[in-house]
Design an enzyme around this catalytic site. Structure first.
Site, PDB file in Angstrom:
ATOM      1  N   HIS A   1       1.231   6.313  32.321  1.00 21.37           N
ATOM      2  CA  HIS A   1       0.777   4.961  31.948  1.00 21.37           C
ATOM      3  C   HIS A   1       0.239   4.216  33.173  1.00 21.37           C
ATOM      4  O   HIS A   1      -0.767   3.510  33.092  1.00 21.37           O
ATOM      5  CB  HIS A   1       1.934   4.147  31.364  1.00 21.37           C
ATOM      6  CG  HIS A   1       2.458   4.646  30.063  1.00 21.37           C
ATOM      7  ND1 HIS A   1       3.693   5.228  29.926  1.00 21.37           N
ATOM      8  CD2 HIS A   1       1.914   4.646  28.832  1.00 21.37           C
ATOM      9  CE1 HIS A   1       3.891   5.558  28.667  1.00 21.37           C
ATOM     10  NE2 HIS A   1       2.833   5.230  27.975  1.00 21.37           N
TER      11      HIS A   1
ATOM     12  N   ASP B   1      -3.089  12.441  24.728  1.00 19.83           N
ATOM     13  CA  ASP B   1      -3.188  12.280  23.268  1.00 19.83           C
ATOM     14  C   ASP B   1      -4.667  12.390  22.908  1.00 19.83           C
ATOM     15  O   ASP B   1      -5.315  11.402  22.553  1.00 19.83           O
ATOM     16  CB  ASP B   1      -2.615  10.922  22.858  1.00 19.83           C
ATOM     17  CG  ASP B   1      -1.137  10.816  23.186  1.00 19.83           C
ATOM     18  OD1 ASP B   1      -0.325  11.384  22.456  1.00 19.83           O
ATOM     19  OD2 ASP B   1      -0.807  10.190  24.217  1.00 19.83           O
TER      20      ASP B   1
ATOM     21  N   MET C   1       3.077  14.273  31.573  1.00 22.10           N
ATOM     22  CA  MET C   1       4.022  13.145  31.473  1.00 22.10           C
ATOM     23  C   MET C   1       4.023  12.617  30.046  1.00 22.10           C
ATOM     24  O   MET C   1       2.961  12.435  29.447  1.00 22.10           O
ATOM     25  CB  MET C   1       3.581  12.002  32.393  1.00 22.10           C
ATOM     26  CG  MET C   1       3.587  12.359  33.843  1.00 22.10           C
ATOM     27  SD  MET C   1       5.255  12.269  34.508  1.00 22.10           S
ATOM     28  CE  MET C   1       4.986  12.979  36.103  1.00 22.10           C
TER      29      MET C   1
HETATM   30  O1  PAF Z   1      -0.390   6.311  22.549  1.00 25.75           O
HETATM   31  C1  PAF Z   1       0.393   5.389  22.220  1.00 25.75           C
HETATM   32  O2  PAF Z   1       1.293   5.024  22.950  1.00 25.75           O
HETATM   33  C2  PAF Z   1       0.213   4.717  20.865  1.00 25.75           C
HETATM   34  O3  PAF Z   1      -0.198   5.620  19.902  1.00 25.75           O
HETATM   35  C3  PAF Z   1      -0.713   3.482  20.906  1.00 25.75           C
HETATM   36  C4  PAF Z   1      -2.135   3.854  21.289  1.00 25.75           C
HETATM   37  C5  PAF Z   1      -0.182   2.471  21.915  1.00 25.75           C
HETATM   38  C6  PAF Z   1      -0.776   2.807  19.544  1.00 25.75           C
HETATM   39  O4  PAF Z   1       0.490   2.386  19.133  1.00 25.75           O
END
Ligand code: PAF
Length: 281
Positions: A38, A151, A185
């Site tokens: 993140h 993702d 991660m």
């Molecule tokens: O990838 C994520 O953490 C979630 O799917 C998101 C994009 C924040 C939507 O809730």
């Protein structure tokens, strides 16, 4: 110091004030339990915009009743420290009623890249993601938004959402952050025991081997079958899918197009996903 707002009205007021100053605004949507992956999205946002907003919202609409909504790690105080450290300007931390008020009855369903892969196993997942991301884009009206390539299908779905609904948000994919052994991660890595972590670290190695084989011209079906076998041999209990797809549309892979090998596999109660690039021949 990162400011924190919990309401859409306060979020909009802050973004409007920035806009009045001519500042460029980026959004990083998250569900919290923040890790280095993140933080790399925040850095990418801060490199490209004057102000960075991080939303932290565990979105109930993207969890099936059988999934880990209640168990999903929540650590707001720690997350806010990380945002502060990363130089994020604003945290948007709405409650469920702020995002889905009583009587909420609308959903966004994206076609195209949402077909198959995750959808075969989590049929309501991308409707939940597209609905919350669509709402966040309307609420924050950012110039750009950053999503992790880990993702990968989600990234393709969000890009398609913006294209199809003419949402004026530039969607940027940011490379997956891995540990020294290649494990991507993920907030869900927190569920893994030490023995499971060792097994999880094999996943990316198997994918890279499969991608190299495809780039060298190996047969797709037998490469994917070998990858599935290797993942099971590494100790995974179930392979939901391991497939090669075209990298933008996620249509079936063609040798002359850039592709991705995407995987979802289960280790005990934890489901891990990952993907790697396949260069066009
Ligand atoms: O990838 C994520 O953490 C979630 O799917 C998101 C994009 C924040 C939507 O809730």
């Amino acid at each position: 110091m990162t400011s924190v707002v919990e309401t859409i009205a306060a979020l909009r007021a802050q973004v409007q004030a920035w806009r009045a100053e001519g500042l460029k605004v980026a959004l990083v949507p998250t569900m919290g339990a923040l890790h280095d992956g993140h933080v790399s999205l925040m850095r990418a946002a801060l490199e490209r915009a004057d102000r960075c907003i991080v939303s932290i919202f565990v979105n109930p609409r993207q969890f099936a009743p059988t999934e880990d909504l209640d168990k999903y790690p929540r650590q707001l105080a720690l997350d806010l420290e990380k945002l502060d450290h990363a130089g994020v300007h604003l945290a948007f931390t709405p409650g469920v009623d702020e995002v889905y008020p009583q009587g909420f009855a609308t959903a966004i369903s994206v076609g195209g890249p949402s077909a198959g892969l995750e959808t075969d196993f989590r049929p309501a997942f991308f409707d939940g993601v597209a609905t919350v991301v669509g709402k966040l884009f309307i609420q924050a009206a950012p110039d750009l938004a950053v999503f992790g390539e880990k993702d990968y299908q989600q990234l393709c779905v969000v890009k398609k959402l913006c294209r199809d609904l003419d949402l004026p948000v530039e969607v940027l994919g940011s490379p997956t952050i891995r540990d020294a052994e290649g494990l991507a991660m993920s907030s869900r890595n927190a569920y893994l025991s030490a023995a499971e972590l060792d097994m999880a670290r094999q996943l990316n190695k198997v994918l890279r081997k499969a991608a190299t084989a495809l780039e060298d011209g190996a047969d797709e079906a037998s490469t994917m079958a070998s990858a599935r076998q290797a993942i099971l041999a590494a100790g995974f209990d179930v392979v939901d899918y391991v497939e090669a797809r075209e990298s933008v549309t996620l249509a079936p892979w063609r040798k002359d197009r850039d592709g991705r090998v995407l995987v979802a596999a289960r280790l005990g109660k934890t489901r891990l996903i990952d993907n790697v690039e396949v260069a066009a021949r």
